[in-house]
Design an enzyme around this catalytic site. Structure first.
Site, PDB file in Angstrom:
ATOM      1  N   LYS A 115      -4.312  -6.234  -3.728  1.00  0.00           N
ATOM      2  CA  LYS A 115      -3.232  -5.505  -3.046  1.00  0.00           C
ATOM      3  C   LYS A 115      -1.851  -6.073  -3.354  1.00  0.00           C
ATOM      4  O   LYS A 115      -0.864  -5.339  -3.368  1.00  0.00           O
ATOM      5  CB  LYS A 115      -3.485  -5.480  -1.537  1.00  0.00           C
ATOM      6  CG  LYS A 115      -4.663  -4.598  -1.169  1.00  0.00           C
ATOM      7  CD  LYS A 115      -4.841  -4.445   0.324  1.00  0.00           C
ATOM      8  CE  LYS A 115      -6.072  -3.575   0.564  1.00  0.00           C
ATOM      9  NZ  LYS A 115      -6.342  -3.278   1.939  1.00  0.00           N
ATOM     10  N   GLU A 199       2.767  -8.106   5.675  1.00  0.00           N
ATOM     11  CA  GLU A 199       3.474  -6.851   5.466  1.00  0.00           C
ATOM     12  C   GLU A 199       4.046  -6.454   6.814  1.00  0.00           C
ATOM     13  O   GLU A 199       3.486  -6.800   7.853  1.00  0.00           O
ATOM     14  CB  GLU A 199       2.376  -5.904   5.001  1.00  0.00           C
ATOM     15  CG  GLU A 199       2.668  -4.554   4.651  1.00  0.00           C
ATOM     16  CD  GLU A 199       1.417  -3.886   4.063  1.00  0.00           C
ATOM     17  OE1 GLU A 199       1.083  -4.105   2.893  1.00  0.00           O
ATOM     18  OE2 GLU A 199       0.801  -3.125   4.811  1.00  0.00           O
ATOM     19  N   ARG A 291     -11.446   4.780  -7.028  1.00  0.00           N
ATOM     20  CA  ARG A 291     -12.835   5.280  -6.990  1.00  0.00           C
ATOM     21  C   ARG A 291     -12.845   6.608  -6.258  1.00  0.00           C
ATOM     22  O   ARG A 291     -11.826   7.044  -5.747  1.00  0.00           O
ATOM     23  CB  ARG A 291     -13.693   4.286  -6.213  1.00  0.00           C
ATOM     24  CG  ARG A 291     -13.088   4.065  -4.831  1.00  0.00           C
ATOM     25  CD  ARG A 291     -13.946   3.211  -3.934  1.00  0.00           C
ATOM     26  NE  ARG A 291     -13.204   2.719  -2.786  1.00  0.00           N
ATOM     27  CZ  ARG A 291     -13.029   3.365  -1.654  1.00  0.00           C
ATOM     28  NH1 ARG A 291     -13.521   4.574  -1.486  1.00  0.00           N
ATOM     29  NH2 ARG A 291     -12.346   2.826  -0.661  1.00  0.00           N
TER      30      ARG A 291
HETATM   31  P1  ADP Z   1     -12.543   5.453   1.974  1.00  0.00           P
HETATM   32  O1  ADP Z   1     -11.595   4.395   1.496  1.00  0.00           O
HETATM   33  O2  ADP Z   1     -13.285   6.142   0.887  1.00  0.00           O
HETATM   34  O3  ADP Z   1     -11.916   6.342   2.942  1.00  0.00           O
HETATM   35  P2  ADP Z   1     -13.855   3.388   3.490  1.00  0.00           P
HETATM   36  O4  ADP Z   1     -12.611   2.571   3.519  1.00  0.00           O
HETATM   37  O5  ADP Z   1     -14.499   3.759   4.763  1.00  0.00           O
HETATM   38  O6  ADP Z   1     -13.694   4.748   2.732  1.00  0.00           O
HETATM   39  O7  ADP Z   1     -14.892   2.638   2.549  1.00  0.00           O
HETATM   40  C1  ADP Z   1     -16.090   3.252   2.151  1.00  0.00           C
HETATM   41  C2  ADP Z   1     -17.176   2.214   2.016  1.00  0.00           C
HETATM   42  O8  ADP Z   1     -16.822   1.261   1.039  1.00  0.00           O
HETATM   43  C3  ADP Z   1     -17.463   1.443   3.284  1.00  0.00           C
HETATM   44  O9  ADP Z   1     -18.844   1.182   3.344  1.00  0.00           O
HETATM   45  C4  ADP Z   1     -16.684   0.147   3.082  1.00  0.00           C
HETATM   46  O10 ADP Z   1     -17.231  -0.886   3.831  1.00  0.00           O
HETATM   47  C5  ADP Z   1     -16.824  -0.058   1.586  1.00  0.00           C
HETATM   48  N1  ADP Z   1     -15.691  -0.774   1.012  1.00  0.00           N
HETATM   49  C6  ADP Z   1     -14.461  -0.299   0.811  1.00  0.00           C
HETATM   50  N2  ADP Z   1     -13.659  -1.229   0.244  1.00  0.00           N
HETATM   51  C7  ADP Z   1     -14.417  -2.324   0.047  1.00  0.00           C
HETATM   52  C8  ADP Z   1     -14.172  -3.627  -0.507  1.00  0.00           C
HETATM   53  N3  ADP Z   1     -12.971  -4.002  -0.992  1.00  0.00           N
HETATM   54  N4  ADP Z   1     -15.191  -4.501  -0.522  1.00  0.00           N
HETATM   55  C9  ADP Z   1     -16.395  -4.149  -0.035  1.00  0.00           C
HETATM   56  N5  ADP Z   1     -16.680  -2.952   0.493  1.00  0.00           N
HETATM   57  C10 ADP Z   1     -15.723  -2.045   0.547  1.00  0.00           C
HETATM   58  P1  ADP Z   2      -8.300  -0.939   3.504  1.00  0.00           P
HETATM   59  O1  ADP Z   2      -8.261  -1.451   2.102  1.00  0.00           O
HETATM   60  O2  ADP Z   2      -9.240  -1.666   4.373  1.00  0.00           O
HETATM   61  O3  ADP Z   2      -8.468   0.554   3.552  1.00  0.00           O
HETATM   62  P2  ADP Z   2      -5.494  -0.524   4.094  1.00  0.00           P
HETATM   63  O4  ADP Z   2      -4.447  -1.420   3.540  1.00  0.00           O
HETATM   64  O5  ADP Z   2      -5.665   0.798   3.452  1.00  0.00           O
HETATM   65  O6  ADP Z   2      -6.875  -1.297   4.088  1.00  0.00           O
HETATM   66  O7  ADP Z   2      -5.234  -0.324   5.652  1.00  0.00           O
HETATM   67  C1  ADP Z   2      -6.181   0.300   6.489  1.00  0.00           C
HETATM   68  C2  ADP Z   2      -5.504   0.873   7.717  1.00  0.00           C
HETATM   69  O8  ADP Z   2      -4.814  -0.149   8.454  1.00  0.00           O
HETATM   70  C3  ADP Z   2      -4.444   1.909   7.442  1.00  0.00           C
HETATM   71  O9  ADP Z   2      -4.987   3.199   7.281  1.00  0.00           O
HETATM   72  C4  ADP Z   2      -3.535   1.797   8.648  1.00  0.00           C
HETATM   73  O10 ADP Z   2      -4.046   2.511   9.740  1.00  0.00           O
HETATM   74  C5  ADP Z   2      -3.593   0.327   8.982  1.00  0.00           C
HETATM   75  N1  ADP Z   2      -2.462  -0.387   8.335  1.00  0.00           N
HETATM   76  C6  ADP Z   2      -2.504  -1.050   7.177  1.00  0.00           C
HETATM   77  N2  ADP Z   2      -1.308  -1.595   6.868  1.00  0.00           N
HETATM   78  C7  ADP Z   2      -0.482  -1.262   7.878  1.00  0.00           C
HETATM   79  C8  ADP Z   2       0.905  -1.534   8.166  1.00  0.00           C
HETATM   80  N3  ADP Z   2       1.671  -2.268   7.353  1.00  0.00           N
HETATM   81  N4  ADP Z   2       1.422  -1.032   9.309  1.00  0.00           N
HETATM   82  C9  ADP Z   2       0.660  -0.306  10.154  1.00  0.00           C
HETATM   83  N5  ADP Z   2      -0.625  -0.012   9.937  1.00  0.00           N
HETATM   84  C10 ADP Z   2      -1.209  -0.495   8.823  1.00  0.00           C
END
Ligand code: ADP
Ligand code: ADP
Ligand code: MG
Length: 472
Positions: A115, A199, A291
């Site tokens: 990230k 962040e 993906r």
């Molecule tokens: P999407 O990003 O497709 O909306 P999710 O964030 O719910 O879906 O992730 C989908 C699946 O992939 C979940 O089972 C989650 O635990 C797994 N997953 C996502 N990112 C990672 C990661 N960086 N490492 C391991 N598992 C991950």
């Molecule tokens: P992941 O890789 O697990 O999907 P993300 O960085 O996409 O992680 O963040 C997952 C969720 O966390 C976001 O959809 C949002 O709801 C919350 N989030 C992440 N970063 C922020 C931020 N800087 N401020 C507020 N909410 C956040």
């Protein structure tokens, strides 16, 4: 064109990919752990191979999977989501064996999966990024310093995090101190990396993400956005396409920004650019997922583009079949992640046997799942059992269809999130298309639904009993 694909995944997404293969005349090879022997993906594929008795390690064994693909004559591997889908080493191992990895290049996966690197790349491309640290944090002292500068609340995040884990909001220096070691330990355990960064916390933002498609000939398009603001603990529950909270100008702007972001890193295949939309109308880049996404279904529904098929075609070296101006969208689609969890018990996972299941049907309803009546849900994996996708021409009708479809669905023997979703659908904020990522926390009472049979169900039971007794 590709002839045979190994699907390095399980459950509903494996079934989804098998379906695309079947329509394209490509042979499919499924893999399964002992615990998954009775999952639907095993039965639906043309060939299936057991990858060991351990529930997880077989799905994560890079070299064993590449070997299996080669031994079974596969020319490609589709990684699905989760597991190895964002593992650059896996993409590289495929490439080295002459097997097509259905996804972007190993270089792009590794850059975007980190990230911090992704933030740097986006800043360099002139994309607005959530304010925060430029590099990973060197320690708690730097964390406190940076937090002071950008101002609380801040988000402490695992650099290689995903699936909503490895993220903590910190409202004060005290909280940052307390969470620092916790996030590092979580990140090390879950993602094998202790790197974290800070962040600015955008308070109660909307989660808006854009689906993009790019081929190896320099064509990049977007398929509009999804609104994934209905989340619990940073994990998505309900997704909507397009966002009913954007106007047309915002929609065009964010689509263009996502294409720019993808082009800036030489992106190929399907991907998602995630943004946060703040109260003041500003968009901030959050991360890119390299993906197929769980919620790709709703984009397919509103655009008619088969995203998995496009992934396979593009990976085979074919050009995209659509130009941006040929992408038309119609109405709205909502996806409900049907999880085996008990909302009234802190969303505790609920495993066991599905005593009876039937999918909802009728117009505008799609169900993606790998379960069936009599299926035993193994306790080792994600609690998502099924995805119900509904669509209609207006927001109001899409909500009505959602209520109808969730009631139409029969899923017995375990607790699910269905009754909770019915409460969300009733809520005035949801109906008025006015919500953000704070919705679930703001309305904790929505889990206090009644478990008593609904009056209309009771009425029909009484009518049936009466008819039986009176011979009517
Ligand atoms: P999407 O990003 O497709 O909306 P999710 O964030 O719910 O879906 O992730 C989908 C699946 O992939 C979940 O089972 C989650 O635990 C797994 N997953 C996502 N990112 C990672 C990661 N960086 N490492 C391991 N598992 C991950
Ligand atoms: P992941 O890789 O697990 O999907 P993300 O960085 O996409 O992680 O963040 C997952 C969720 O966390 C976001 O959809 C949002 O709801 C919350 N989030 C992440 N970063 C922020 C931020 N800087 N401020 C507020 N909410 C956040
Ligand atoms: Mg995310």
């Amino acid at each position: 064109m590709l002839r045979k694909i190994l699907i390095a995944n399980r459950g509903e997404i494996a079934v989804r990919i098998i379906r695309a293969c079947a329509e394209m005349g490509i042979r499919s090879v499924a893999i399964y752990s002992e615990a998954d022997r009775f999952s639907l993906h095993v039965k639906k594929a043309d060939e299936s191979y057991c990858i060991g008795s351990e529930p997880m390690s077989g799905y994560l064994n890079v070299y064993a999977l590449v070997d299996l693909a080669a031994a079974t004559g596969c020319d490609a591997i589709h990684p699905g989501y989760g597991f190895l889908s964002e593992n650059a080493g896996f993409a590289k191992a495929c490439q080295e064996r002459g097997i097509v990895f259905i996804g972007p290049s190993a270089e792009v996966i590794s850059r975007m999966g980190d990230k911090t690197e992704a933030r740097k790349a986006m800043l360099a491309a002139g994309i607005p990024v959530t304010p925060g640290t430029e590099d990973n944090l060197s320690g708690i002292d730097e964390a406190l310093q940076v937090a002071d500068k950008i101002g609380y609340p801040v988000m402490l995040k695992a650099t290689s995090g995903g699936g909503g884990r490895g993220i903590r909001r910190c409202d004060s220096a005290d909280e940052l101190l307390r969470n620092y070691a916790r996030v590092i330990s979580e990140a090390t355990k879950a993602f094998g990396s202790a790197d974290v960064f800070l962040e600015k916390c955008i308070v109660n933002p909307k989660h808006i993400e854009v689906q993009i498609l790019a081929d190896q000939h320099g064509n990049t398009i977007h398929l509009y956005e999804r609104d994934c603001s209905i989340q619990r603990r940073n994990q998505k529950l309900i997704e909507i396409a397009p966002s009913p909270q954007l106007d047309e100008a915002q929609r065009q702007y964010i689509g263009g920004l996502a294409v720019l972001a993808a082009k800036a890193v030489g992106y190929t295949n399907a991907g998602t650019v995630e943004f946060l939309l703040a109260d003041d109308g500003r968009f901030y880049f959050m991360e890119m997922n390299t993906r197929v996404q769980v919620e790709h279904t709703i984009t397919e529904t509103i655009t008619g583009v088969d995203i998995v098929e496009e992934q396979i075609r593009v990976a085979a070296g074919l050009a995209l079949r659509f130009k941006q101006e040929e992408i038309v969208r119609r109405g709205f689609a909502i996806e409900f992640r049907i999880n085996a969890e008990d909302p009234q018990n802190g969303f505790l996972p609920s495993f066991g046997r599905i005593s009876r299941y039937y999918a909802p049907g009728g117009p505008g309803v799609r169900t993606d799942t790998a379960i069936y009546t009599g299926y035993d849900i193994p306790p080792f994996y994600d609690s998502m059992l099924a995805k119900v996708v509904v669509s209609a021409l207006t927001w109001e009708d899409t909500i009505k269809r959602g209520e109808r479809a969730l009631r139409d669905m029969g899923l017995f023997g375990i607790k699910t999130t269905i009754p909770y979703y019915l409460e969300i659908l009733k809520h005035p904020d949801f109906r008025a298309a006015s919500f953000n990522t704070g919705f679930v926390e703001k309305y904790p009472d929505l889990v206090n639904y009644s478990n008593k049979p609904r009056p209309e169900v009771l009425a029909s039971v009484i009518a049936a009993v009466m008819a039986a007794h009176t011979g009517l």
